[in-house]
Design a protein around this motif. Structure first.
Motif, PDB file in Angstrom:
ATOM      1  N   LEU A  39       0.826  -1.206   0.000  1.00  0.00           N
ATOM      2  CA  LEU A  39       0.000   0.000   0.000  1.00  0.00           C
ATOM      3  C   LEU A  39       0.857   1.251   0.000  1.00  0.00           C
ATOM      4  O   LEU A  39       1.929   1.280   0.596  1.00  0.00           O
ATOM      5  N   ILE A  40       0.344   2.274  -0.659  1.00  0.00           N
ATOM      6  CA  ILE A  40       0.816   3.639  -0.477  1.00  0.00           C
ATOM      7  C   ILE A  40      -0.411   4.366   0.045  1.00  0.00           C
ATOM      8  O   ILE A  40      -1.466   4.347  -0.590  1.00  0.00           O
ATOM      9  N   GLN A  41      -0.288   4.967   1.240  1.00  0.00           N
ATOM     10  CA  GLN A  41      -1.469   5.577   1.842  1.00  0.00           C
ATOM     11  C   GLN A  41      -1.116   6.847   2.591  1.00  0.00           C
ATOM     12  O   GLN A  41       0.024   7.051   2.982  1.00  0.00           O
ATOM     13  N   SER A  42      -2.123   7.688   2.796  1.00  0.00           N
ATOM     14  CA  SER A  42      -1.934   8.931   3.534  1.00  0.00           C
ATOM     15  C   SER A  42      -2.084   8.710   5.038  1.00  0.00           C
ATOM     16  O   SER A  42      -1.506   9.418   5.831  1.00  0.00           O
ATOM     17  N   ASN A  43      -2.898   7.718   5.422  1.00  0.00           N
ATOM     18  CA  ASN A  43      -2.987   7.307   6.823  1.00  0.00           C
ATOM     19  C   ASN A  43      -3.395   5.835   6.868  1.00  0.00           C
ATOM     20  O   ASN A  43      -3.822   5.271   5.872  1.00  0.00           O
ATOM     21  N   CYS A  44      -3.312   5.248   8.049  1.00  0.00           N
ATOM     22  CA  CYS A  44      -3.453   3.785   8.148  1.00  0.00           C
ATOM     23  C   CYS A  44      -4.855   3.261   7.865  1.00  0.00           C
ATOM     24  O   CYS A  44      -5.024   2.067   7.652  1.00  0.00           O
ATOM     25  N   SER A  45      -5.877   4.113   7.828  1.00  0.00           N
ATOM     26  CA  SER A  45      -7.228   3.608   7.582  1.00  0.00           C
ATOM     27  C   SER A  45      -7.855   4.153   6.303  1.00  0.00           C
ATOM     28  O   SER A  45      -9.026   3.951   6.051  1.00  0.00           O
ATOM     29  N   SER A  46      -7.084   4.816   5.496  1.00  0.00           N
ATOM     30  CA  SER A  46      -7.623   5.462   4.300  1.00  0.00           C
ATOM     31  C   SER A  46      -8.008   4.452   3.222  1.00  0.00           C
ATOM     32  O   SER A  46      -7.191   3.618   2.819  1.00  0.00           O
ATOM     33  N   ILE A  47      -9.257   4.523   2.778  1.00  0.00           N
ATOM     34  CA  ILE A  47      -9.690   3.726   1.626  1.00  0.00           C
ATOM     35  C   ILE A  47      -9.010   4.258   0.370  1.00  0.00           C
ATOM     36  O   ILE A  47      -8.657   3.515  -0.533  1.00  0.00           O
ATOM     37  N   ASN A  48      -8.810   5.567   0.337  1.00  0.00           N
ATOM     38  CA  ASN A  48      -8.193   6.208  -0.833  1.00  0.00           C
ATOM     39  C   ASN A  48      -6.683   6.002  -0.825  1.00  0.00           C
ATOM     40  O   ASN A  48      -5.904   6.934  -0.777  1.00  0.00           O
ATOM     41  N   SER A  49      -6.308   4.767  -0.865  1.00  0.00           N
ATOM     42  CA  SER A  49      -4.906   4.371  -0.905  1.00  0.00           C
ATOM     43  C   SER A  49      -4.579   3.876  -2.305  1.00  0.00           C
ATOM     44  O   SER A  49      -5.457   3.728  -3.145  1.00  0.00           O
ATOM     45  N   ILE A  50      -3.318   3.609  -2.512  1.00  0.00           N
ATOM     46  CA  ILE A  50      -2.859   2.987  -3.751  1.00  0.00           C
ATOM     47  C   ILE A  50      -2.554   1.535  -3.415  1.00  0.00           C
ATOM     48  O   ILE A  50      -1.805   1.253  -2.474  1.00  0.00           O
ATOM     49  N   TYR A  51      -3.172   0.635  -4.148  1.00  0.00           N
ATOM     50  CA  TYR A  51      -3.048  -0.798  -3.890  1.00  0.00           C
ATOM     51  C   TYR A  51      -2.162  -1.411  -4.962  1.00  0.00           C
ATOM     52  O   TYR A  51      -2.446  -1.296  -6.153  1.00  0.00           O
ATOM     53  N   ILE A  52      -1.103  -2.067  -4.533  1.00  0.00           N
ATOM     54  CA  ILE A  52      -0.102  -2.626  -5.432  1.00  0.00           C
ATOM     55  C   ILE A  52      -0.083  -4.140  -5.247  1.00  0.00           C
ATOM     56  O   ILE A  52       0.205  -4.639  -4.151  1.00  0.00           O
ATOM     57  N   PHE A  53      -0.404  -4.857  -6.310  1.00  0.00           N
ATOM     58  CA  PHE A  53      -0.412  -6.318  -6.272  1.00  0.00           C
ATOM     59  C   PHE A  53       0.749  -6.825  -7.119  1.00  0.00           C
ATOM     60  O   PHE A  53       0.732  -6.680  -8.338  1.00  0.00           O
ATOM     61  N   GLU A  54       1.728  -7.418  -6.469  1.00  0.00           N
ATOM     62  CA  GLU A  54       2.850  -8.018  -7.194  1.00  0.00           C
ATOM     63  C   GLU A  54       2.511  -9.464  -7.536  1.00  0.00           C
ATOM     64  O   GLU A  54       1.801 -10.134  -6.789  1.00  0.00           O
ATOM     65  N   ASN A  55       3.022  -9.940  -8.667  1.00  0.00           N
ATOM     66  CA  ASN A  55       2.745 -11.310  -9.146  1.00  0.00           C
ATOM     67  C   ASN A  55       1.242 -11.572  -9.170  1.00  0.00           C
ATOM     68  O   ASN A  55       0.759 -12.564  -8.642  1.00  0.00           O
ATOM     69  N   PHE A  56       0.518 -10.658  -9.794  1.00  0.00           N
ATOM     70  CA  PHE A  56      -0.945 -10.687  -9.781  1.00  0.00           C
ATOM     71  C   PHE A  56      -1.518 -11.919 -10.471  1.00  0.00           C
ATOM     72  O   PHE A  56      -2.392 -12.581  -9.942  1.00  0.00           O
ATOM     73  N   LEU A  57      -1.031 -12.214 -11.674  1.00  0.00           N
ATOM     74  CA  LEU A  57      -1.541 -13.381 -12.411  1.00  0.00           C
ATOM     75  C   LEU A  57      -0.684 -14.603 -12.102  1.00  0.00           C
ATOM     76  O   LEU A  57       0.531 -14.587 -12.305  1.00  0.00           O
ATOM     77  N   GLU A  58      -1.330 -15.658 -11.625  1.00  0.00           N
ATOM     78  CA  GLU A  58      -0.608 -16.898 -11.348  1.00  0.00           C
ATOM     79  C   GLU A  58      -0.336 -17.687 -12.620  1.00  0.00           C
ATOM     80  O   GLU A  58       0.669 -18.375 -12.717  1.00  0.00           O
ATOM     81  N   ASP A  59      -1.223 -17.585 -13.592  1.00  0.00           N
ATOM     82  CA  ASP A  59      -1.107 -18.322 -14.847  1.00  0.00           C
ATOM     83  C   ASP A  59      -0.202 -17.530 -15.804  1.00  0.00           C
ATOM     84  O   ASP A  59      -0.641 -16.586 -16.464  1.00  0.00           O
ATOM     85  N   LEU A  60       1.055 -17.920 -15.868  1.00  0.00           N
ATOM     86  CA  LEU A  60       2.031 -17.179 -16.679  1.00  0.00           C
ATOM     87  C   LEU A  60       1.804 -17.347 -18.177  1.00  0.00           C
ATOM     88  O   LEU A  60       2.184 -16.481 -18.960  1.00  0.00           O
ATOM     89  N   GLN A  61       1.158 -18.436 -18.579  1.00  0.00           N
ATOM     90  CA  GLN A  61       0.806 -18.593 -19.994  1.00  0.00           C
ATOM     91  C   GLN A  61      -0.275 -17.579 -20.378  1.00  0.00           C
ATOM     92  O   GLN A  61      -0.241 -17.022 -21.474  1.00  0.00           O
ATOM     93  N   TYR A  62      -1.219 -17.363 -19.482  1.00  0.00           N
ATOM     94  CA  TYR A  62      -2.263 -16.359 -19.705  1.00  0.00           C
ATOM     95  C   TYR A  62      -1.646 -14.955 -19.763  1.00  0.00           C
ATOM     96  O   TYR A  62      -1.981 -14.152 -20.625  1.00  0.00           O
ATOM     97  N   LEU A  63      -0.700 -14.682 -18.858  1.00  0.00           N
ATOM     98  CA  LEU A  63       0.022 -13.409 -18.858  1.00  0.00           C
ATOM     99  C   LEU A  63       0.686 -13.183 -20.216  1.00  0.00           C
ATOM    100  O   LEU A  63       0.570 -12.105 -20.808  1.00  0.00           O
ATOM    101  N   GLU A  64       1.355 -14.194 -20.723  1.00  0.00           N
ATOM    102  CA  GLU A  64       2.046 -14.102 -22.016  1.00  0.00           C
ATOM    103  C   GLU A  64       1.059 -13.907 -23.162  1.00  0.00           C
ATOM    104  O   GLU A  64       1.298 -13.111 -24.076  1.00  0.00           O
TER     105      GLU A  64
END
Length: 185
Positions: free
Chosen positions: A5-30
């Motif tokens: 997360l990148i956030q302005s405070n610990c309870s902010s909904i208006n945060s930036i959500y970062i998902f690493e390795n989002f797709l498990e199916d690498l063939q689909y990614l390709e």
């Protein structure tokens, strides 16, 4: 999958959500990356004329392509979960829909300028392939994020952001989208 997360405070909904390795199916990614490459290989009237100073598809191109349905559903489900986890009204029924979704190819020297996304609630981008060091800057948070392959970034639509100039011979492939959220009675 790893969430940051990148956030302005610990309870902010208006945060930036970062998902690493989002797709498990690498063939689909390709498969999706190759479709973006194919779709951005032809000239488009939007190329270099929007905030994207690079090649791009039409705004709704990816919503029309059945191969992208699975990733769109997965993105919406993840946004639904993070909103509900942080919402003071727990388990509120929320309808999430896409306004648009487009593909991008950044060659050497291409970049995306400072901008916001009007008339929607959340926006995001997914990075299929990021072959060289690339930063996404979030002006409102005064913070940057190093982009990686297979990374999903979700953020409030009115958050000003940009992506650094692409360096290197191998292109950067990504997609972006705008989403509208509504409370369902």
């Amino acid at each position: 999958m790893k969430l940051k997360l990148i956030q302005s405070n610990c309870s902010s909904i208006n945060s930036i959500y970062i998902f690493e390795n989002f797709l498990e199916d690498l063939q689909y990614l390709e498969l999706l990356k190759n479709k973006i490459a194919q779709k951005t290989n032809k000239s488009n009237e939007l190329d270099y004329k929007t905030n994207v100073k690079g090649k791009m598809t039409d705004w709704t191109e990816l919503l029309k392509d059945e191969d992208f349905k699975k990733i769109h559903i997965s993105i919406a489900e993840n946004l639904y979960n993070v909103i509900n986890l942080r919402n003071p009204c727990a388990n509120q029924k929320i309808k999430i829909g896409y306004e648009d979704s487009w593909g991008m190819k950044h060659d050497e020297g291409d970049h995306t300028v400072d901008h916001i996304h009007n008339f929607c609630n959340f926006s995001g981008s997914f990075y299929f392939e990021v072959p060289t060091a690339t930063l996404m800057w979030f002006e409102d948070y005064q913070q940057d994020l190093e982009l990686k392959d297979n990374m999903l970034v979700l953020f409030p639509a009115l958050c000003k952001h940009r992506v650094s100039m692409h360096k290197g011979q191998k292109p950067r492939y990504s997609m972006a989208f705008n989403m509208k959220l509504e409370v369902v009675d």
